[in-house]
Design a protein around this motif. Structure first.
Motif, PDB file in Angstrom:
ATOM      1  N   MET A  47       0.847  -1.185   0.000  1.00 33.67           N
ATOM      2  CA  MET A  47       0.000   0.000   0.000  1.00 33.67           C
ATOM      3  C   MET A  47       0.882   1.233   0.000  1.00 33.67           C
ATOM      4  SD  MET A  47      -2.906   1.010   2.747  1.00 33.67           S
ATOM      5  CE  MET A  47      -1.791   0.654   4.102  1.00 33.67           C
ATOM      6  N   GLU A  48       0.667   2.143  -0.901  1.00 32.20           N
ATOM      7  CA  GLU A  48       1.485   3.338  -1.006  1.00 32.20           C
ATOM      8  C   GLU A  48       1.026   4.345   0.013  1.00 32.20           C
ATOM      9  OE1 GLU A  48       2.369   6.883  -4.198  1.00 32.20           O
ATOM     10  OE2 GLU A  48       1.730   4.911  -4.884  1.00 32.20           O
ATOM     11  N   VAL A  49       1.926   4.748   0.896  1.00 36.99           N
ATOM     12  CA  VAL A  49       1.610   5.714   1.940  1.00 36.99           C
ATOM     13  C   VAL A  49       2.613   6.847   1.876  1.00 36.99           C
ATOM     14  CG1 VAL A  49       1.343   6.096   4.402  1.00 36.99           C
ATOM     15  CG2 VAL A  49       0.673   3.913   3.414  1.00 36.99           C
ATOM     16  N   ALA A  50       2.141   8.042   1.662  1.00 38.67           N
ATOM     17  CA  ALA A  50       3.049   9.186   1.631  1.00 38.67           C
ATOM     18  C   ALA A  50       3.482   9.545   3.044  1.00 38.67           C
ATOM     19  CB  ALA A  50       2.348  10.392   0.999  1.00 38.67           C
ATOM     20  N   MET A  51       4.757   9.930   3.211  1.00 38.16           N
ATOM     21  CA  MET A  51       5.196  10.415   4.516  1.00 38.16           C
ATOM     22  C   MET A  51       4.481  11.726   4.805  1.00 38.16           C
ATOM     23  SD  MET A  51       9.213   9.551   4.897  1.00 38.16           S
ATOM     24  CE  MET A  51       9.757  10.656   3.608  1.00 38.16           C
ATOM     25  N   ARG A  52       4.201  11.924   6.119  1.00 36.72           N
ATOM     26  CA  ARG A  52       3.374  13.081   6.468  1.00 36.72           C
ATOM     27  C   ARG A  52       4.162  14.066   7.316  1.00 36.72           C
ATOM     28  NH1 ARG A  52      -0.129   9.954   6.441  1.00 36.72           N
ATOM     29  NH2 ARG A  52       1.387   8.480   5.702  1.00 36.72           N
ATOM     30  N   GLU A  75      -3.338   3.937  10.624  1.00 35.25           N
ATOM     31  CA  GLU A  75      -1.900   3.839  10.856  1.00 35.25           C
ATOM     32  C   GLU A  75      -1.529   4.739  12.028  1.00 35.25           C
ATOM     33  OE1 GLU A  75      -0.622   3.229   6.153  1.00 35.25           O
ATOM     34  OE2 GLU A  75      -0.841   5.234   7.035  1.00 35.25           O
ATOM     35  N   LEU A  76      -0.468   4.360  12.747  1.00 42.80           N
ATOM     36  CA  LEU A  76       0.012   5.141  13.878  1.00 42.80           C
ATOM     37  C   LEU A  76       1.449   5.588  13.616  1.00 42.80           C
ATOM     38  CD1 LEU A  76      -1.304   2.857  16.768  1.00 42.80           C
ATOM     39  CD2 LEU A  76      -2.398   4.905  15.836  1.00 42.80           C
ATOM     40  N   GLY A  82       2.975  -5.027  16.862  1.00 43.36           N
ATOM     41  CA  GLY A  82       3.148  -4.322  15.598  1.00 43.36           C
ATOM     42  C   GLY A  82       4.609  -4.222  15.206  1.00 43.36           C
ATOM     43  N   THR A  83       4.851  -3.569  14.095  1.00 37.99           N
ATOM     44  CA  THR A  83       6.193  -3.320  13.592  1.00 37.99           C
ATOM     45  C   THR A  83       6.360  -1.830  13.354  1.00 37.99           C
ATOM     46  OG1 THR A  83       6.263  -5.485  12.510  1.00 37.99           O
ATOM     47  CG2 THR A  83       7.842  -3.835  11.762  1.00 37.99           C
ATOM     48  N   ALA A  84       7.398  -1.251  13.955  1.00 37.89           N
ATOM     49  CA  ALA A  84       7.714   0.162  13.757  1.00 37.89           C
ATOM     50  C   ALA A  84       8.755   0.261  12.653  1.00 37.89           C
ATOM     51  CB  ALA A  84       8.235   0.771  15.047  1.00 37.89           C
ATOM     52  N   GLU A  85       8.432   0.980  11.582  1.00 35.96           N
ATOM     53  CA  GLU A  85       9.324   1.157  10.436  1.00 35.96           C
ATOM     54  C   GLU A  85       9.877   2.575  10.432  1.00 35.96           C
ATOM     55  OE1 GLU A  85       7.127   0.336   6.954  1.00 35.96           O
ATOM     56  OE2 GLU A  85       6.478  -1.651   7.597  1.00 35.96           O
ATOM     57  N   THR A  86      11.168   2.710  10.258  1.00 37.18           N
ATOM     58  CA  THR A  86      11.796   4.034  10.263  1.00 37.18           C
ATOM     59  C   THR A  86      11.807   4.634   8.865  1.00 37.18           C
ATOM     60  OG1 THR A  86      14.033   3.164   9.895  1.00 37.18           O
ATOM     61  CG2 THR A  86      13.281   3.350  12.173  1.00 37.18           C
ATOM     62  N   THR A 139      14.190  10.325  13.178  1.00 36.92           N
ATOM     63  CA  THR A 139      13.328  10.720  14.303  1.00 36.92           C
ATOM     64  C   THR A 139      11.891  10.234  14.166  1.00 36.92           C
ATOM     65  OG1 THR A 139      12.791  12.833  13.236  1.00 36.92           O
ATOM     66  CG2 THR A 139      14.702  12.795  14.712  1.00 36.92           C
ATOM     67  N   TYR A 140      11.608   9.326  13.245  1.00 37.73           N
ATOM     68  CA  TYR A 140      10.227   9.063  12.859  1.00 37.73           C
ATOM     69  C   TYR A 140       9.997   7.612  12.526  1.00 37.73           C
ATOM     70  CZ  TYR A 140       6.265   9.231   9.562  1.00 37.73           C
ATOM     71  OH  TYR A 140       5.097   9.016   8.891  1.00 37.73           O
ATOM     72  N   VAL A 141       8.897   7.011  13.070  1.00 41.22           N
ATOM     73  CA  VAL A 141       8.515   5.644  12.724  1.00 41.22           C
ATOM     74  C   VAL A 141       7.031   5.576  12.405  1.00 41.22           C
ATOM     75  CG1 VAL A 141      10.321   4.541  14.109  1.00 41.22           C
ATOM     76  CG2 VAL A 141       8.069   4.961  15.131  1.00 41.22           C
ATOM     77  N   LYS A 142       6.684   4.629  11.541  1.00 43.27           N
ATOM     78  CA  LYS A 142       5.290   4.313  11.223  1.00 43.27           C
ATOM     79  C   LYS A 142       4.970   2.932  11.758  1.00 43.27           C
ATOM     80  CE  LYS A 142       3.881   2.390   7.472  1.00 43.27           C
ATOM     81  NZ  LYS A 142       3.559   2.062   6.060  1.00 43.27           N
ATOM     82  N   ILE A 143       3.777   2.779  12.332  1.00 45.06           N
ATOM     83  CA  ILE A 143       3.350   1.502  12.898  1.00 45.06           C
ATOM     84  C   ILE A 143       2.078   1.063  12.185  1.00 45.06           C
ATOM     85  CG2 ILE A 143       2.624   0.300  14.993  1.00 45.06           C
ATOM     86  CD1 ILE A 143       4.120   2.699  16.472  1.00 45.06           C
ATOM     87  N   GLY A 144       2.154  -0.033  11.453  1.00 44.02           N
ATOM     88  CA  GLY A 144       0.971  -0.571  10.797  1.00 44.02           C
ATOM     89  C   GLY A 144       0.017  -1.159  11.816  1.00 44.02           C
TER      90      GLY A 144
END
Length: 385
Positions: free
Chosen positions: A1-6, A81-82, A111-115, A119-124
């Motif tokens: 799934m394509e998710v733009a960084m915010r 998403e978190l 979950g999995t935190a992706e960098t 300074t920033y991670v995304k959690i599915g």
């Protein structure tokens, strides 16, 4: 799934409350802010793809007392998403880390935190609807990493997340160039203390793209990109089906009409011998057995113990097809780390899949078998012949 960084950069060193204007214009190149809003301690942003100008998601941010920000996002496909962000972190790029989180005394989610930056991670989020509901009604959100806990006050989250949903609804409607949806020949849609002082709070990571990054459909309520907008079976019909399957009195079977976060309908039910859910999807070009395997793969990712599954071959009948699947998890967060059995019974007729999911557990003895799942499977198999 394509998710733009915010707009995680917007969170660095700036208190959100009362200074939302200072956050504007700090989104990364991949996403552009188009609007902002404030609800209590939460500041929200609307993002579009910087290349296409198309709406991507709405996100709300809040800050804890350790200067760590949490972001809650609902994207244009209604997935949750978190995000976590702290200027005190120094994370390696393109790494993934195991993380757990929970709201109040509700079940613990893995979950999995992706960098994406230092300074920033995304959690599915796998069980998006359950997590979203808990966030709206909760008081405290806790993330646990190898380096410690990060705790967030959810004050005002109900109003903020209602505004978030309104935001996504508004911009998805504006982005649509076809108000009638898909035509009849294209029914399937596209698918330590939390003090924030550690510069690397997540421990040793794994390169993204490995096994820890496997993406699969949720085992439960949020997978499926082509659900029916209106179920062909009524609650009375499903209740009568369960009465016939279990032999229980109608008064002993509870059934409720609910919706996924996308607004698509489902029924949840409870019987004397088990509980579960019912919903329907379009089959499209997929193989029915592959659909079952896809759902069980999602359940496997959520299992914290030993996992076993069994999926039968497709049963062909005059009225359609049926595939039955069952999975055993020795340690499930949905059963307070006890054992759980989950069963899927899927039948298809006229290009529509009818799905019954049942689950039972709590301890090894109780979860050894899923009586309700077996009874439903036998009845479904009989009905299509």
């Amino acid at each position: 799934m394509e998710v733009a960084m915010r707009g995680f950069v917007a969170a660095l060193g700036i208190v959100l409350v009362g200074v939302s204007a200072a956050l504007a214009g700090l989104a990364p190149a991949e996403a552009k802010e188009t609007e902002e809003f404030t609800v209590g301690q939460w500041t929200g942003f609307v993002f579009t793809d910087d290349n296409t100008g198309q709406f991507t998601d709405c996100t709300v941010w809040a800050l804890n007392n350790a200067n760590v920000y949490v972001g809650i996002t609902v994207n244009k496909t209604w997935n949750l998403e978190l995000y976590l962000n702290s200027k005190g972190w120094n994370l390696p790029l393109n790494q993934s880390y195991r993380i757990t989180y929970w709201i109040d005394r509700n079940p613990v989610y893995n979950g999995t935190a992706e960098t994406y930056s230092a300074t920033y991670v995304k959690i599915g989020v796998e069980r998006g609807q359950a997590v979203f509901d808990e966030l709206r009604g909760g008081n405290t959100l806790t993330f646990r990493t190898q380096g410690g806990d990060y705790i967030f006050n959810l004050s005002g989250s109900n109003a903020a997340l209602n505004r978030l949903l309104d935001c996504v609804d508004q911009y998805t409607k504006q982005a649509s160039t076809n108000p009638f949806g898909g035509g009849s020949d294209n029914q399937q849609s596209s698918g330590s203390s939390g003090d924030g002082q550690s510069a690397q709070p997540f421990g040793e990571g794994e390169p993204q793209g490995g096994d820890s990054q496997q993406q699969s459909s949720s085992s439960g309520t949020d997978a499926g990109a082509a659900r029916l907008k209106s179920l062909t079976q009524s609650m009375d019909e499903v209740q009568q089906f369960l009465v016939e399957v279990t032999g229980a009195k109608p008064s002993m079977i509870s059934i409720k009409a609910q919706t996924f976060k996308s607004g698509d309908p489902k029924y949840t039910f409870s019987t004397p011998i088990g509980a579960g859910q019912f919903w329907q999807e379009y089959l499209g070009q997929e193989n029915l057995r592959d659909v079952v395997l896809d759902y069980l793969a999602g359940y496997k990712d959520e299992c914290d113990g030993e996992f076993e599954q069994s999926v039968a071959d497709v049963v062909q009948g005059q009225k359609g097809e049926a595939v039955l699947g069952v999975a055993n998890c020795s340690k499930s967060s949905y059963q307070d780390d006890g054992a759980e059995v989950m069963s899927y019974a899927m039948t298809t007729s006229g290009g529509v899949i009818s799905i019954y999911v049942t689950y039972v557990g709590g301890n090894a003895a109780k979860a050894r078998t899923d009586s309700l799942g077996k009874l439903i499977a036998r009845r479904q198999e009989s009905d299509i012949k």
